[in-house]
Design a protein around this motif. Structure first.
Motif, PDB file in Angstrom:
ATOM      1  N   GLY A  24       1.177  15.548  13.084  1.00  0.00           N
ATOM      2  CA  GLY A  24      -0.040  15.266  13.830  1.00  0.00           C
ATOM      3  C   GLY A  24      -0.601  13.907  13.457  1.00  0.00           C
ATOM      4  O   GLY A  24      -0.965  13.100  14.320  1.00  0.00           O
ATOM      5  N   HIS A  25      -0.665  13.646  12.152  1.00  0.00           N
ATOM      6  CA  HIS A  25      -1.111  12.341  11.659  1.00  0.00           C
ATOM      7  C   HIS A  25      -0.269  12.003  10.437  1.00  0.00           C
ATOM      8  O   HIS A  25      -0.356  12.665   9.404  1.00  0.00           O
ATOM      9  N   LEU A  26       0.541  10.978  10.575  1.00  0.00           N
ATOM     10  CA  LEU A  26       1.448  10.563   9.510  1.00  0.00           C
ATOM     11  C   LEU A  26       0.816   9.412   8.726  1.00  0.00           C
ATOM     12  O   LEU A  26       0.514   8.358   9.279  1.00  0.00           O
ATOM     13  N   VAL A  27       0.606   9.639   7.425  1.00  0.00           N
ATOM     14  CA  VAL A  27       0.113   8.588   6.536  1.00  0.00           C
ATOM     15  C   VAL A  27       1.320   7.993   5.817  1.00  0.00           C
ATOM     16  O   VAL A  27       2.116   8.726   5.213  1.00  0.00           O
ATOM     17  N   ILE A  28       1.461   6.677   5.910  1.00  0.00           N
ATOM     18  CA  ILE A  28       2.619   5.993   5.319  1.00  0.00           C
ATOM     19  C   ILE A  28       2.139   5.080   4.203  1.00  0.00           C
ATOM     20  O   ILE A  28       1.280   4.220   4.419  1.00  0.00           O
ATOM     21  N   ILE A  29       2.696   5.261   3.011  1.00  0.00           N
ATOM     22  CA  ILE A  29       2.424   4.358   1.893  1.00  0.00           C
ATOM     23  C   ILE A  29       3.580   3.371   1.821  1.00  0.00           C
ATOM     24  O   ILE A  29       4.705   3.737   1.480  1.00  0.00           O
ATOM     25  N   GLY A  30       3.309   2.131   2.187  1.00  0.00           N
ATOM     26  CA  GLY A  30       4.335   1.091   2.186  1.00  0.00           C
ATOM     27  C   GLY A  30       4.448   0.421   3.536  1.00  0.00           C
ATOM     28  O   GLY A  30       4.649   1.093   4.551  1.00  0.00           O
TER      29      GLY A  30
ATOM     30  N   VAL B 226      -0.979   3.162   8.063  1.00  0.00           N
ATOM     31  CA  VAL B 226      -0.124   2.515   7.072  1.00  0.00           C
ATOM     32  C   VAL B 226      -1.008   1.935   5.965  1.00  0.00           C
ATOM     33  O   VAL B 226      -1.925   1.162   6.237  1.00  0.00           O
ATOM     34  N   ILE B 227      -0.735   2.328   4.717  1.00  0.00           N
ATOM     35  CA  ILE B 227      -1.453   1.814   3.550  1.00  0.00           C
ATOM     36  C   ILE B 227      -0.509   0.884   2.798  1.00  0.00           C
ATOM     37  O   ILE B 227       0.588   1.294   2.398  1.00  0.00           O
ATOM     38  N   ASN B 228      -0.920  -0.365   2.624  1.00  0.00           N
ATOM     39  CA  ASN B 228      -0.044  -1.329   1.958  1.00  0.00           C
ATOM     40  C   ASN B 228      -0.864  -2.217   1.029  1.00  0.00           C
ATOM     41  O   ASN B 228      -1.882  -2.774   1.430  1.00  0.00           O
ATOM     42  N   PRO B 229      -0.421  -2.372  -0.231  1.00  0.00           N
ATOM     43  CA  PRO B 229      -1.223  -3.133  -1.196  1.00  0.00           C
ATOM     44  C   PRO B 229      -1.137  -4.648  -1.027  1.00  0.00           C
ATOM     45  O   PRO B 229      -1.979  -5.383  -1.513  1.00  0.00           O
ATOM     46  N   GLY B 230      -0.112  -5.128  -0.335  1.00  0.00           N
ATOM     47  CA  GLY B 230       0.072  -6.572  -0.178  1.00  0.00           C
ATOM     48  C   GLY B 230       0.351  -6.923   1.261  1.00  0.00           C
ATOM     49  O   GLY B 230       0.109  -6.125   2.178  1.00  0.00           O
ATOM     50  N   PRO B 231       0.910  -8.120   1.498  1.00  0.00           N
ATOM     51  CA  PRO B 231       1.237  -8.514   2.872  1.00  0.00           C
ATOM     52  C   PRO B 231       2.283  -7.585   3.481  1.00  0.00           C
ATOM     53  O   PRO B 231       3.209  -7.141   2.802  1.00  0.00           O
ATOM     54  N   LEU B 232       2.130  -7.289   4.744  1.00  0.00           N
ATOM     55  CA  LEU B 232       3.124  -6.484   5.449  1.00  0.00           C
ATOM     56  C   LEU B 232       4.446  -7.246   5.518  1.00  0.00           C
ATOM     57  O   LEU B 232       4.473  -8.459   5.715  1.00  0.00           O
ATOM     58  N   MET B 233       5.553  -6.525   5.339  1.00  0.00           N
ATOM     59  CA  MET B 233       6.884  -7.122   5.438  1.00  0.00           C
ATOM     60  C   MET B 233       6.925  -8.432   4.654  1.00  0.00           C
ATOM     61  O   MET B 233       7.222  -9.501   5.186  1.00  0.00           O
ATOM     62  N   GLY B 234       6.639  -8.340   3.356  1.00  0.00           N
ATOM     63  CA  GLY B 234       6.366  -9.506   2.533  1.00  0.00           C
ATOM     64  C   GLY B 234       7.464 -10.543   2.444  1.00  0.00           C
ATOM     65  O   GLY B 234       7.178 -11.703   2.164  1.00  0.00           O
ATOM     66  N   ARG B 235       8.722 -10.191   2.668  1.00  0.00           N
ATOM     67  CA  ARG B 235       9.786 -11.182   2.526  1.00  0.00           C
ATOM     68  C   ARG B 235      10.011 -11.981   3.802  1.00  0.00           C
ATOM     69  O   ARG B 235      10.795 -12.933   3.820  1.00  0.00           O
TER      70      ARG B 235
ATOM     71  N   SER C 293      -1.810  -2.810  18.651  1.00  0.00           N
ATOM     72  CA  SER C 293      -2.125  -2.580  20.063  1.00  0.00           C
ATOM     73  C   SER C 293      -1.643  -1.216  20.526  1.00  0.00           C
ATOM     74  O   SER C 293      -2.180  -0.656  21.489  1.00  0.00           O
ATOM     75  N   GLU C 294      -0.645  -0.665  19.843  1.00  0.00           N
ATOM     76  CA  GLU C 294      -0.124   0.655  20.202  1.00  0.00           C
ATOM     77  C   GLU C 294      -0.855   1.777  19.475  1.00  0.00           C
ATOM     78  O   GLU C 294      -0.555   2.950  19.709  1.00  0.00           O
ATOM     79  N   GLY C 295      -1.778   1.416  18.570  1.00  0.00           N
ATOM     80  CA  GLY C 295      -2.601   2.441  17.930  1.00  0.00           C
ATOM     81  C   GLY C 295      -2.317   2.705  16.478  1.00  0.00           C
ATOM     82  O   GLY C 295      -2.926   3.604  15.879  1.00  0.00           O
ATOM     83  N   VAL C 296      -1.418   1.943  15.859  1.00  0.00           N
ATOM     84  CA  VAL C 296      -1.166   2.112  14.425  1.00  0.00           C
ATOM     85  C   VAL C 296      -2.319   1.480  13.647  1.00  0.00           C
ATOM     86  O   VAL C 296      -2.733   0.358  13.938  1.00  0.00           O
ATOM     87  N   GLN C 297      -2.841   2.203  12.670  1.00  0.00           N
ATOM     88  CA  GLN C 297      -3.930   1.689  11.840  1.00  0.00           C
ATOM     89  C   GLN C 297      -3.360   1.180  10.519  1.00  0.00           C
ATOM     90  O   GLN C 297      -2.467   1.793   9.938  1.00  0.00           O
ATOM     91  N   PHE C 298      -3.895   0.046  10.068  1.00  0.00           N
ATOM     92  CA  PHE C 298      -3.443  -0.548   8.812  1.00  0.00           C
ATOM     93  C   PHE C 298      -4.604  -0.626   7.835  1.00  0.00           C
ATOM     94  O   PHE C 298      -5.715  -1.023   8.205  1.00  0.00           O
TER      95      PHE C 298
END
Length: 700
Positions: free
Chosen positions: A398-404, A425-434, A449-454
């Motif tokens: 129903g609601h997927l919480v992603i760490i990373g 999506v919970i991320n401690p630094g820049p997304l897709m850091g490399r 825009s598709e509804g993913v929350q960061f």
């Protein structure tokens, strides 16, 4: 006399001299303790067993019969392959000798003047110094390995021009150096595995821990452990049946060698069973669901009916269709012995598995990686998902919480959101850091825009229960979801192998390896995700093929990451090969230039109504250092840039190529042409064009 000959043969081998060397100066023999007076060893041997020059090879066989070494060419080849696998880059120095008709195995005892005349050594040194110098030509191998190199050279160049005479495959190969340095040399297989008896005084003398010249060589290790006498159950043992291990084992088996392939879990490893294949199948289903709900091209949208059991079936159908390619049956047909059990490495050549002890000259570790679980308070108190169990979900979250917010986190965020789940999506630094930040911004904007929350921050505490999991994040509000996916990186899967006990060096990111993927124990390789380095399926395959080449043909194969590609299969795709702009600036500063082409100027992208993204190439002069592509099918557009980085193509060739119209690949031609545009239309070409025009007008 027979006992004296045995002692002399042993002493020669102990200091890295071919036991067939029979005419080098007496002074050198006395220096290394192989002669008691000025008489040549050859004369002593002749006194014992004859004087016929042509049959010296056969007499040498008689001379070392007490060692019980077989002298058939097959055994010699196997002996060298198993214990030495002499690096072929030693041939750089050896070729200098071969071009002049000089046997490389005899080089250590050639007179100083001859060495200088043929340009091998710039200055004269002592005989011992010269021997060590030639050791250096062979990549600083231990002294007895030189004898192994000698065998390889004689076999490999048995028909070489320059006076070489073949004495017969069963005995060995010899040749004559041109006058005035007449020298008969015969190769024999009295080569010993120095690593098998490390505490022996004989070994210490051989590798220089004691001064050469001592007469206190311990002959027992020589008599007890001749290399050709030791037996292995296999030519190579490969632990792990994923992308790296399958490539290595299959490659070695296809060369006709005996391979043990050990896999306790599912054949195909992570990529097939819970990585690349199921994730791309899920992304495909999600893309279709998303497209059906879009109002585009004058087509009215239809709300898609998502059947999670149907999606689940599609994922596992994809796995099932590919599984035969990685199956036990297929690799047994190739010639591998496939063992389905857990393995433990017990020595530099031995592995215990299923109650058996296997042995081989080379062991390859390819055990992959597993999800790294960060030390978050309460993480073990709730059920959580990783890539290992995500694709077996019985219901759509129903609601997927992603760490990373790396590759796995971003791909799964878009997939589940498009299938109807709420996603945070919970991320401690820049997304897709490399990746390139400009390209990442396009991807993250699409997901938003598709509804993913960061949420930018670090998960501090996890609590709750199945269906209601709470994640506390620093200064941000607590996130509540029905399911929790941890995608916070990977760790090497090596804990149960027993590496510490045998001296294999490891670090926080896996087994420490050199450029040839050898561990600190040189007979043990580590490839794929289990070693410290990039973790990508295509990298695993690349390393597997390199190691297979080295094991089978003895050709050192070093990795080259200058054109390393990777791709994140979100929509739009983000693909990279070589250096990013940021990495290039760190290495080269302002010496780089950046050429950028947008898909909003690509006619195919315009016709499809999907113009998001761009191509960016990073150059130093006209040399391509890297390329970043974000847009539809970005990964499919990387190939020409990989070729350019490695020098197998050029921007000029790409810029002048004829490419079908309209295609997205035209963006590569446009960028390549842009790199040359200042040169092609520069001041000098313009002046030349003006001159041609004036001449044409004048003579028309």
């Amino acid at each position: 006399m027979q006992h004296r000959i045995i002692q002399q043969v042993g002493r020669h081998a102990a200091v890295g001299i071919d036991v067939g060397e029979i005419q080098f100066p007496a002074g050198f023999q006395q220096t290394v303790g192989s002669a008691e007076n000025s008489r040549l060893v050859r004369h002593q041997i002749d006194d014992a067993i004859g004087h016929d020059d042509i049959e010296m090879a056969l007499r040498q066989v008689q001379c070392i019969q007490p060692f019980n070494i077989a002298f058939h060419e097959h055994d010699i080849r196997r002996c060298v392959a198993e214990f030495f696998t002499v690096p072929f880059d030693m041939l750089i120095g050896d070729r200098q000798l071969l071009r002049r008709g000089v046997d490389p195995g005899d080089a250590a005892v050639l007179p100083h003047q001859l060495r200088q005349n043929i340009g091998i050594l710039p200055t004269a040194g002592t005989q011992i110094q010269n021997m060590r110098a030639f050791d250096g030509l062979r990549c600083h191998q231990p002294a007895t390995v030189i004898a192994g190199a000698h065998i390889v050279m004689h076999i490999a160049h048995g028909r070489h021009d320059g006076g070489r005479r073949c004495f017969g495959g069963a005995a060995g190969i010899g040749f004559q150096v041109l006058r005035p340095f007449q020298h008969s040399a015969v190769i024999v297989a009295a080569v010993f595995d120095i690593h098998g008896v490390p505490d022996s005084p004989w070994i210490a003398s051989a590798i220089g821990q004691k001064p050469l010249g001592t007469n206190h060589f311990d002959m027992q290790p020589i008599l007890a452990t001749p290399a050709c006498k030791m037996k292995f159950t296999h030519d190579a043992i490969v632990i792990g049946g994923g992308a790296a291990g399958l490539t290595a084992a299959g490659g070695v088996a296809l060369f006709g060698l005996k391979v043990a392939l050990i896999e306790a879990a599912e054949m195909g490893g992570e990529c097939l069973n819970n990585g690349c294949v199921p994730s791309k199948a899920l992304l495909t289903a999600a893309r279709h669901a998303h497209g059906a709900g879009q109002e585009k091209y004058g087509i009215s949208p239809a709300r898609p009916a998502i059947s999670w059991p149907g999606v689940h079936r599609h994922i596992h159908d994809a796995i099932a269709q590919i599984a035969p390619h990685d199956s036990q049956e297929r690799f047994e047909e190739m010639g591998c012995e496939v063992i389905r059990d857990w393995a433990k490495i017990t020595g530099k050549h031995t592995v215990e598995v299923g109650g058996r002890v296997l042995s081989a000259p080379r062991i390859v570790i390819a055990t992959g990686s597993k999800p790294a679980i960060p030390p978050i308070d309460g993480v073990d108190s709730v059920p959580y998902l990783t890539n290992e169990n995500l694709f077996d979900l019985a219901e759509l979250p129903g609601h997927l919480v992603i760490i990373g917010g790396g590759v796995i986190g971003m791909e799964m965020a878009q997939a589940f959101r498009r299938l109807g789940s709420g996603v945070t999506v919970i991320n401690p630094g820049p997304l897709m850091g490399r990746d390139d930040p400009e390209a990442v911004e396009i991807v993250s904007a699409r997901l938003r825009s598709e509804g993913v929350q960061f949420i930018d921050g670090t998960a501090k505490r996890i609590s709750g229960q199945a269906g209601a999991i709470q994640v506390e994040v620093g200064n941000a509000p607590t996130v509540i979801g029905t399911h929790l996916l941890i995608a916070a990186g990977r760790k090497a899967n090596i804990e149960t192998l027993g590496l510490e006990a045998i001296g294999v060096e490891t670090g926080p990111n896996g087994i420490i390896v050199d450029a040839r993927r050898r561990s600190s124990v040189k007979s043990i390789y580590a490839i794929g995700d289990c070693r410290d380095g990039p973790r990508l399926t295509h990298v695993s395959g690349y390393e597997g093929s390199n190691v297979a080449l080295e094991i089978t043909l003895g050709i050192p194969a070093k990795v080259d990451w200058s054109a390393l590609p990777w791709c994140t299969y979100v929509e739009p795709e983000l693909a990279q090969v070589g250096l990013t702009e940021a990495d290039a600036r760190k290495q080269h500063g302002d010496a780089i230039t950046v050429v950028r082409e947008g898909f909003d100027h690509n006619e195919r992208a315009i016709a499809e109504g999907q113009t998001d993204g761009f191509l960016k190439i990073i150059l130093k002069g006209k040399k391509v250092l890297g390329a970043t592509i974000v847009g539809k099918h970005a990964g499919d557009l990387l190939l020409p840039w990989s070729q350019s980085i490695t020098g197998k193509s050029s921007t000029f060739a790409l810029g002048s190529a004829i490419i079908p119209y309209p295609t997205r690949s035209e963006i590569s031609k446009a960028a390549a042409f842009a790199a040359w545009e200042p040169t092609v239309f520069g001041a000098i070409p313009k002046k030349w064009a003006g001159l041609v025009a004036r001449l044409r007008r004048a003579f028309k």
